[in-house]
Design a protein around this motif. Structure first.
Motif, PDB file in Angstrom:
ATOM      1  N   ALA A   1       5.928   9.896  -0.263  1.00  0.00           N
ATOM      2  CA  ALA A   1       5.115   8.668  -0.349  1.00  0.00           C
ATOM      3  C   ALA A   1       5.935   7.465   0.113  1.00  0.00           C
ATOM      4  O   ALA A   1       7.121   7.358  -0.162  1.00  0.00           O
ATOM      5  CB  ALA A   1       4.643   8.473  -1.779  1.00  0.00           C
ATOM      6  N   LYS A   2       5.265   6.577   0.871  1.00  0.00           N
ATOM      7  CA  LYS A   2       5.970   5.394   1.376  1.00  0.00           C
ATOM      8  C   LYS A   2       5.181   4.151   0.994  1.00  0.00           C
ATOM      9  O   LYS A   2       3.954   4.159   0.992  1.00  0.00           O
ATOM     10  CB  LYS A   2       6.013   5.460   2.909  1.00  0.00           C
ATOM     11  N   SER A   3       5.877   3.068   0.701  1.00  0.00           N
ATOM     12  CA  SER A   3       5.186   1.813   0.394  1.00  0.00           C
ATOM     13  C   SER A   3       5.223   0.933   1.633  1.00  0.00           C
ATOM     14  O   SER A   3       6.285   0.702   2.215  1.00  0.00           O
ATOM     15  CB  SER A   3       5.892   1.133  -0.775  1.00  0.00           C
TER      16      SER A   3
ATOM     17  N   VAL B   1       0.849  -1.191   0.000  1.00  0.00           N
ATOM     18  CA  VAL B   1       0.000   0.000   0.000  1.00  0.00           C
ATOM     19  C   VAL B   1       0.882   1.237   0.000  1.00  0.00           C
ATOM     20  O   VAL B   1       1.850   1.316   0.765  1.00  0.00           O
ATOM     21  CB  VAL B   1      -0.892   0.024   1.276  1.00  0.00           C
ATOM     22  N   ILE B   2       0.567   2.185  -0.876  1.00  0.00           N
ATOM     23  CA  ILE B   2       1.336   3.435  -0.912  1.00  0.00           C
ATOM     24  C   ILE B   2       0.638   4.453  -0.006  1.00  0.00           C
ATOM     25  O   ILE B   2      -0.561   4.715  -0.184  1.00  0.00           O
ATOM     26  CB  ILE B   2       1.414   4.010  -2.352  1.00  0.00           C
ATOM     27  N   ILE B   3       1.385   4.986   0.926  1.00  0.00           N
ATOM     28  CA  ILE B   3       0.803   5.994   1.818  1.00  0.00           C
ATOM     29  C   ILE B   3       1.457   7.345   1.531  1.00  0.00           C
ATOM     30  O   ILE B   3       2.675   7.426   1.384  1.00  0.00           O
ATOM     31  CB  ILE B   3       0.998   5.595   3.290  1.00  0.00           C
ATOM     32  N   GLY B   4       0.658   8.393   1.477  1.00  0.00           N
ATOM     33  CA  GLY B   4       1.186   9.731   1.200  1.00  0.00           C
ATOM     34  C   GLY B   4       1.346   9.964  -0.293  1.00  0.00           C
ATOM     35  O   GLY B   4       1.014   9.091  -1.101  1.00  0.00           O
ATOM     36  N   GLN B   5       1.834  11.184  -0.602  1.00  0.00           N
ATOM     37  CA  GLN B   5       1.945  11.556  -2.013  1.00  0.00           C
ATOM     38  C   GLN B   5       3.304  12.160  -2.315  1.00  0.00           C
ATOM     39  O   GLN B   5       3.996  12.635  -1.402  1.00  0.00           O
ATOM     40  CB  GLN B   5       0.874  12.588  -2.362  1.00  0.00           C
ATOM     41  N   GLY B   6       3.688  12.158  -3.570  1.00  0.00           N
ATOM     42  CA  GLY B   6       4.914  12.820  -4.022  1.00  0.00           C
ATOM     43  C   GLY B   6       6.153  12.238  -3.355  1.00  0.00           C
ATOM     44  O   GLY B   6       6.241  11.029  -3.125  1.00  0.00           O
ATOM     45  N   ALA B   7       7.115  13.137  -2.985  1.00  0.00           N
ATOM     46  CA  ALA B   7       8.399  12.679  -2.460  1.00  0.00           C
ATOM     47  C   ALA B   7       8.239  11.950  -1.121  1.00  0.00           C
ATOM     48  O   ALA B   7       9.005  11.056  -0.782  1.00  0.00           O
ATOM     49  CB  ALA B   7       9.329  13.873  -2.290  1.00  0.00           C
TER      50      ALA B   7
END
Ligand code: ADP
Length: 342
Positions: free
Chosen positions: A149-151, A141-147
């Motif tokens: 963002a964490k998987s 799951v990708i959390i956050g956006q842009g730079a």
């Protein structure tokens, strides 16, 4: 034409109202014994279910294909019941974003069944989430956006995916290969549908004789959903006009009221045959041409109209297209064109 289409299509459609009627006012099979017909498939699924239950493992992922209304959802509910696990039911086109699927997957308990109807209509990016979920019981799951963002790797409870589809050919190869069990449901025989009608009539406390049940069965296009829907309308007639007793005469009247003729053909079936008689002198005519003249897509013609018309001997497939069998043509010419053919 549009008007006609809307009138005639009712008996095949499944509105929310129908689902409500099916589940709350009609008999719903709760065990393999209650589920009539599809004997070979039922035997296999019953065995797989018992084996998985004994091993305390989830069932293998399963693809069930076949036309709508044949009992794919019902079978899946029965499997969940036998396994003693929960089942979540959703549909491919309803899952617009990956988050929709992630939310359902992460709510599953160990060995639960996730049933996805019309799985061939799931958006590709959502489908891709299923690959690791099915194979490794985990999702990224990708959390956050842009730079920032964490998987995150999210483990899931071991579960079973049951995918249902009316078009198995439209399932992508990577998804297809992840199903351990791949089964197809066939149209029911008139005798099997007759038993289903009797079973429902019993539940609805409607007195019906075998001839009337068989008439409904032979008009129901090999499909339990249609048979049950017709029976509920026959029951309305019987309740108002005949002290809740369905006789053959009353059943005929009720079917005629629904726009179904003595051969089980709807207005739409007749319209399709009429086009072939009027414009192609009985055929052959290509499926694409027929579909565009009829104002329907060719999948609907193939899945909804053709099987029943062929079963009733009104249509045949040839190398050059669809045609009306020679022995039926004189009758149809007379009916549609008023031509006496000797
Ligand atoms: P599908 O998922 O293939 O579209 P459903 O499982 O929703 O079909 O079944 C449609 C209706 O037909 C339901 O009301 C169900 O109870 C009934 N039905 C389907 N198969 C059977 C069967 N073999 N015996 C009795 N009722 C059935």
């Amino acid at each position: 034409m549009k008007q006609n289409l809307e009138e005639g299509v009712d008996i095949f459609s499944l509105q929310d109202q129908d689902r409500f009627e099916e589940s709350s006012h009609d008999f719903v099979p709760k065990s393999f014994d209650d589920y009539l017909g599809q004997k070979e498939l039922k035997d296999k699924l019953s065995l797989y279910t018992q084996a998985a239950k004994m091993r305390k493992e989830p069932l293998d992922h399963m693809l069930l294909s076949g036309p709508p209304g044949l009992g794919k959802t019902t079978l899946s509910q029965i499997m969940a019941q036998v396994m003693g696990v929960g089942i979540k039911i959703c549909s491919g086109p309803m899952m617009e974003r990956t988050g929709d699927l992630v939310a359902i997957l992460s709510s599953l308990e160990p060995r639960d069944i996730l049933f996805i109807d019309e799985i061939h209509r799931m958006p590709t990016q959502v489908e891709e989430v299923l690959y690791t979920a099915m194979e490794q019981f985990r999702i990224d799951v990708i959390i956050g956006q842009g730079a920032g963002a964490k998987s995150i790797n999210l483990p899931l409870a071991p579960f079973t995916l049951i995918g249902a589809t009316t078009k198995s050919g439209m399932i992508s190869a990577p998804l297809h290969s992840r199903f351990g069990i791949n089964e197809r449901l066939d149209f029911y025989t008139d005798e099997e549908l007759c038993e289903i009608v009797m079973q429902s009539a019993d539940f609805l406390e409607l007195a019906i004789d075998t001839d009337s049940a068989l008439l409904i069965a032979s008009s129901a296009r090999g499909t339990p959903r249609i048979a049950k829907k017709m029976l509920r309308r026959v029951r309305d007639f019987a309740q108002v006009k005949n002290h809740n007793k369905a006789t053959l005469e009353l059943t005929k009247q009720a079917l005629a009221f629904l726009g179904i003729n003595e051969d089980g053909l709807t207005k739409m079936d007749l319209l399709l045959l009429k086009k072939i008689v009027e414009l192609f002198n009985g055929g052959p005519v290509g499926l694409e041409t027929l579909a565009s003249l009829f104002g329907e897509d060719k999948d609907t013609i193939e899945a909804v109209y053709e099987p029943f018309l062929m079963r009733k001997g009104y249509l045949e497939k040839t190398a050059r297209g669809r045609q009306i069998p020679h022995k039926r043509l004189p009758y149809l010419k007379q009916k549609f064109l008023g031509q006496m053919v000797i």
